[in-house]
Design an enzyme around this catalytic site. Sequence first.
Site, short mmCIF file in Angstrom:
data_model
loop_
_atom_site.label_atom_id
_atom_site.label_comp_id
_atom_site.label_asym_id
_atom_site.label_seq_id
_atom_site.Cartn_x
_atom_site.Cartn_y
_atom_site.Cartn_z
N PHE A 147 0.78 -1.38 -0.15
CA PHE A 147 0.08 -0.07 -0.13
C PHE A 147 0.82 1.30 0.25
CE2 PHE A 147 0.93 -0.19 4.51
CZ PHE A 147 0.98 1.20 4.86
N LYS A 171 -2.33 -6.78 -9.54
CA LYS A 171 -3.13 -6.73 -8.40
C LYS A 171 -2.67 -5.35 -7.39
CE LYS A 171 -3.36 -8.02 -4.58
NZ LYS A 171 -3.89 -6.84 -3.93
N GLU A 174 -5.16 -3.24 -1.85
CA GLU A 174 -6.69 -3.02 -1.74
C GLU A 174 -6.90 -1.88 -0.83
OE1 GLU A 174 -4.73 -5.63 -0.94
OE2 GLU A 174 -5.31 -6.33 1.36
N ARG A 175 -5.76 -1.60 -0.36
CA ARG A 175 -5.86 0.02 0.43
C ARG A 175 -5.55 0.96 -0.20
NH1 ARG A 175 -2.78 -1.99 6.02
NH2 ARG A 175 -1.57 -3.25 4.43
N SER A 224 4.71 -7.13 3.09
CA SER A 224 5.67 -7.74 4.47
C SER A 224 6.47 -8.87 4.34
CB SER A 224 4.27 -7.68 5.55
OG SER A 224 3.60 -8.77 5.12
N CYS A 279 9.73 1.38 3.69
CA CYS A 279 10.63 0.33 3.87
C CYS A 279 12.35 0.53 4.19
CB CYS A 279 10.58 -0.77 2.74
SG CYS A 279 11.19 -0.21 1.38
N GLU A 376 9.63 -4.84 12.72
CA GLU A 376 9.09 -3.67 12.03
C GLU A 376 8.13 -3.04 12.56
OE1 GLU A 376 7.74 -4.43 7.77
OE2 GLU A 376 9.05 -2.94 7.28
#
Length: 475
Positions: A147, A171, A174-175, A224, A279, A376
Amino acid sequence: MIQNLVGDSWRAPSSSDSLPVYDPARGVEIDRVLLSTPDDVDAAVAAAVAAYPGWSTTPVMERTRLMFRFKALLEEHVEDLAAEITLHHGKTLDEARGEVRRGIEVVDFACGAPTLLQGRTLRGVNREVDQDLYRFPVGVVAGIPPFNFPAMIPLWMFPLAVVCGNTFVMKPSERTPLSVIRLARLFLEAGFPPGVLNVVHGASTAAAALVAHRDVRAISFVGSEPVARAVYREAAAHGKRVQALGGAKNHIVVMPDADPDVAIPAILGSAFGNAGERCLAGSVVVPVGEAKSLTARLAAEAAAMPVGPGNRPETKVGPLIRDEHRGRVVEYIDRAVREGGRIVADGRAMLKQPGFFLGPTVIDGVAPGMAVGREEIFGPVLSVSSAQTLDAAIETANRMALGNMAVIFTTSGRSAREFRERIEAGMVGINVPVAQPFAFFPFSGWKGSFYGDLHVHGTDGVEFYTRKKVVVTHW
Ligand code: NAD
């Protein structure tokens, strides 16, 4: 309505299950994303399969010409792409513009396809025998981005894949699903044929269907660590090539000889830029030797950073992506206190504001074994974990299971070199707080930050998106 792109048609996913898309600065729902089913994924993959024979044999010069047009359109649309990123992700407009620029760099790189895709020849490898290496595309490639960079990370993937002759199914997260739609519209406007880029919206079900799909040959994943590991395993089990970039726990070492006026603003930008949802965010600062004055200045200046909606010019720290995510970050702060940490800048006062805000938080006295010292967090939290020597600082950083980036601030060439040689991270900053490689180099995490062999973009990207054929000739 948020629609899938299948060939040349925009259509709603067939499922009625959906998730909200938020404006995180107001904490209100602005749209909903329908979650594609495996049948929707099949349709998108079928469109990519159908486009592949024509696209993979389209001359490289023609593919490159279209990529130049796409680049020009992206340049024209930097502002609207950035505004949309800020709207549904929350980062500041400056950060969003920076993200778009870094994404466009990959398109610049992809425009070098006529050079990048060249093979090799060895004439006379044996008596009257010649040998030639050609690069071929891989087939249908799928991209599964996270995201936190809704435009840049998709741009790490599809431009290079398609200029190499592959077709693509993306794809989006979704956020943050809106940016890929805008990118795909510009891609079609540039003149790319239908089916070269397809988009399926959804969450883990759609992503897993792509990873297992028999007609998808390669997976580019960023997200992640646990999901990266699972995607790597699953894609490999299905015989696919895979590059899976995972999470991070980045350490910033500050030597006693570093200039605090250089190091402190840089560390604050690294830890709290993008609200820490990066990241390449600095997560743990390791002052070597005397730590008091550095910690005090970090705390005071962190507490003074303006927190607010990303579209306000004075804002330095925008909201987090979701309320639940903010709750997890706050739980890390609470746990740090229980484990013996000392909060010296406390962003939790922001919790009362509308929107998913959390102010910059600095925790002193963090040991590598504490949750905030090893896991993290992905939020605006900076831990301070001091060390007596450079050796001890390197050891602290190298204890981490993740090895995305590590940074040193120093005016000593000797310390910088020692750090560069011994630190176990794929991206190293020497007086650079966010050591993001330019698109011409690979983005290169180590340990649990990366599963695979070939990293994203740079010549690694070209290697990943092509397979080689060697022809031995005797007449
Ligand atoms: P995430 O792992 O929750 O999701 C990433 C993507 O994986 C999304 O598109 C999601 O729909 C999909 N997904 C979820 N479950 C899946 C499953 N079971 N199988 C296949 N796909 C699945 O990550 P996120 O919260 O969106 O992003 C934040 C994470 O991404 C952080 O850990 C961050 O460090 C990492 N990240 C890494 C890099 C890097 O370059 N190493 C860059 C950006 C972000």
